[in-house]
Design an enzyme around this catalytic site. Structure first.
Site, PDB file in Angstrom:
ATOM      1  N   GLY A   1      42.327  33.208  56.305  1.00  0.00           N
ATOM      2  CA  GLY A   1      42.708  33.232  57.714  1.00  0.00           C
ATOM      3  C   GLY A   1      44.217  33.091  57.836  1.00  0.00           C
ATOM      4  O   GLY A   1      44.950  33.213  56.848  1.00  0.00           O
TER       5      GLY A   1
ATOM      6  N   ARG B   1      36.974  42.793  47.372  1.00  0.00           N
ATOM      7  CA  ARG B   1      37.651  42.632  48.660  1.00  0.00           C
ATOM      8  C   ARG B   1      39.128  42.986  48.578  1.00  0.00           C
ATOM      9  O   ARG B   1      39.773  43.186  49.594  1.00  0.00           O
ATOM     10  CB  ARG B   1      37.518  41.180  49.136  1.00  0.00           C
ATOM     11  CG  ARG B   1      36.108  40.784  49.501  1.00  0.00           C
ATOM     12  CD  ARG B   1      36.000  39.291  49.657  1.00  0.00           C
ATOM     13  NE  ARG B   1      36.751  38.778  50.784  1.00  0.00           N
ATOM     14  CZ  ARG B   1      36.214  38.487  51.967  1.00  0.00           C
ATOM     15  NH1 ARG B   1      34.942  38.672  52.165  1.00  0.00           N
ATOM     16  NH2 ARG B   1      36.951  38.013  52.941  1.00  0.00           N
TER      17      ARG B   1
END
Ligand code: AGP
Length: 591
Positions: free
Chosen positions: A98, A27
């Protein structure tokens, strides 16, 4: 983007957390860390790779733990900003994906109340809020904490004296892996595939308690049940399987991906997509990055085969259009199903009354849960940051969708379907030419700037080629519709700016030939990608890569494979970290 993992069960947590974090490296990240609870909470973290962190760790006893790979947003990549973050007592540890948008305001307030902050992150505020509300019940404390928070989060909270881990999500993916007297938590499935293929996706607003034997989830204070799903991907698919890079492995998987994606839909007797009132008069396609290039190909294919007007929009731009000019049917294209801009556009379209379908590669992804209907591509897990096989699968899904509504006569439609099914063989032919393409790529690797040109449907593939080259080989590359170069970019043409020209055997061919002559007259070396046997191109261009002949509408598939290999071998020649390009992440979960 950041990755999170958690484990609670019968085994030692340390090796499981480190292995799961290593599975999330694809990622993209800049620092990592773990926290284990046994007698106290032990936190180890730094701005290093997972392997280096693993080497530096002592043996840590404990069967409960959490871990994180961080992709910096608030504060530089360094030890103090790496996750997990703890509260003032050091007894509560938190990992988070987030962005907390009101963290500054909360930090100021908590500082006044006596909390001491050690990092520059937005995440640390969660640990202090949980501490503030904690009086023996961790899940209540987390629920109270997230009430104060604005923004997005997938969060895992660990407290030294609690037998369970608490999880919560809003606008950031979180998946639970269900095992035998053990459970796993992760931001995405590849992290836990070595241990289980039974998963449960949390939904926005869910707060859960995970113990070795149970998962209980509540939302707005009420118990809810989330379905357990079986993931068909194997852990082997998420490994390199002898290839030097995931990207090369994934390029080579494309013949299989085309076959699998076709077979997913081939038996469908009805159109694979439900459309409002059974009529398909117009479509809006939305996506970002490479998936947007699939949308551009889709626009062309739908217009060509269905004769209907189609808009292809960048989701990141669409979200800021003053008027949400929509159509009865919209299709969002996203391999990960988690791209924040695309998800936002999907929600906006739903609110505006559009029926929203998603084309995605990830079962249970957020996009699939927002969409009224999901068309799954069968690419398998894509680990390299550069999208390759997922793009090819998106194109195949779009071809199949268009064919299922096409107004072509039966014979032409059948011929096109047959040609579609021949594509795996055509792609194998391109792959057989890999060493020659690699030689051309090594030539390209010498330059710092390049242009890609194409016309019609292959303009989108020129865009994809240029994106791949800049993304992984760090070569500045621009894609232009071939006829547009003379409207400005010609000023940059010189012997130092090679031009990669896609010459499809369709109505655009003659015009592209003329464009190549114009370019050559300005001294730029031209590498043409053209159909086998096109002698005129071979004579005109400095170098030519031949691709097998196919229907012009399907030519993006074979041309794309050339684009991917050119970028891959140029990146390798330039010694770039192919699978983990700098500053990029596989899954872009921030706007
Ligand atoms: C492609 O190589 C890129 N990594 C990137 O442009 C990607 O396609 C984009 O971020 C969209 O991702 P999605 O398909 O998961 O929505």
């Amino acid at each position: 983007m950041c990755g999170i993992v958690g484990y609670i069960g019968k085994r030692q947590a340390q090796p499981i957390l480190l292995n799961s974090l290593a599975r999330l490296e694809y990622r993209g990240y800049d620092s990592c860390g773990i926290a284990l609870a046994s007698s106290g909470v032990a936190v180890y973290k730094d701005a290093v790779r997972v392997a280096e962190l693993a080497k530096s760790l002592p043996h840590l006893e404990g069967t409960v733990g959490i871990g994180h790979t961080r992709w910096a947003t608030h504060g530089a990549p360094c030890q103090k900003n790496a996750h997990p973050h703890t509260d003032c007592t050091g007894k509560i540890a938190v990992v988070h994906n987030g962005v907390i948008t009101n963290y500054q305001q909360l930090t100021n307030q908590l500082t006044k109340e006596g909390h001491k902050f050690l990092s520059e992150t937005d995440t640390e505020v969660i640990a202090h809020l949980v501490e503030k509300y904690y009086s023996g019940n961790l899940v209540d404390a987390v629920e109270n904490a997230i009430r104060d928070i604005e923004g997005s989060y997938a969060v895992i909270v660990l407290a030294e004296d609690k037998p369970g881990i608490v999880v919560a999500r809003k606008d950031s993916p979180l998946v639970l892996g269900i095992g035998d007297r053990e459970n796993f938590i992760a931001s995405d499935v590849p992290a836990i595939l070595d241990y289980t293929n039974r998963v449960m996706y949390l939904e926005d607003g869910d707060v859960g308690v995970v113990t070795p034997d149970s998962v209980s989830i509540r939302r707005d204070g009420k118990e809810v049940v989330r379905e357990t799903q079986k993931i068909l991907w194997s852990s082997e698919e998420a490994k390199k399987g002898g290839y030097e890079h995931f990207m090369l492995k994934e390029i080579h998987e494309q013949p299989r991906v085309i076959r699998d994606t076709i077979s997913e839909y081939v038996l469908a007797t009805e159109p694979v997509l439900a459309v409002p009132d059974g009529r398909l008069d117009s479509v809006l396609l939305l996506a970002c990055g490479t998936s947007y290039h699939a949308a551009l190909v889709g626009k062309y294919v739908f217009e060509e085969l269905l004769g209907i007007p189609v808009r292809a929009e960048l989701a990141s731009e669409f979200n800021y259009f003053r008027n949400c000019l929509t159509t009865p049917l919209s299709i969002a294209i996203t391999q990960s199903g988690e791209t924040a801009d695309t998800l936002k556009a999907m929600k906006r379209l739903k609110e505006a009354g559009s029926r929203v379908a998603a084309i995605t590669n990830v079962v249970g992804s957020t996009a699939s849960r927002i969409a009224h209907q999901t068309i799954y591509t069968r690419a398998g897990p894509e680990m390299s940051v550069a999208a390759t096989k997922s793009f090819i699968a998106q194109l195949v899904a779009l071809y199949w969708l268009a064919l299922s509504f096409s107004r072509l006569d039966a014979r032409t439609a059948l011929e096109l379907k047959m040609k579609l099914r021949q594509l795996p063989e055509k792609v194998i032919e391109v792959l057989d030419n890999e060493s020659r393409i690699a030689e051309h790529a090594e030539f390209l690797a010498k330059y710092e700037d390049a242009f890609y040109i194409g016309r019609g449907i292959n303009y989108a593939i020129a865009m994809e080629g240029a994106l791949k080259l800049k993304e992984i080989a760090y070569i500045h590359s621009e894609a232009y519709a071939a006829g547009e170069l003379k409207h400005g970019p010609f000023a940059l043409l010189s012997k130092d700016t090679p031009v990669i020209a896609i010459v499809a055997d369709d109505s655009t061919r003659e015009a592209v030939l003329t464009n190549i002559k114009e370019i050559k007259a300005r001294g730029s070396p031209v590498l043409a990608v053209a159909a086998e046997g096109d002698e005129a191109i071979t004579e005109l261009a400095d170098f030519t890569i031949s691709v097998p002949d196919t229907d012009p509408v399907l030519s993006p598939i074979v041309n794309t494979v050339v684009m991917q290999l050119l970028a891959y071998y140029a990146a390798r020649k330039r010694k770039c970290p192919v699978d983990f390009p700098r500053n990029l992440a596989k899954c872009v979960t921030v706007e």
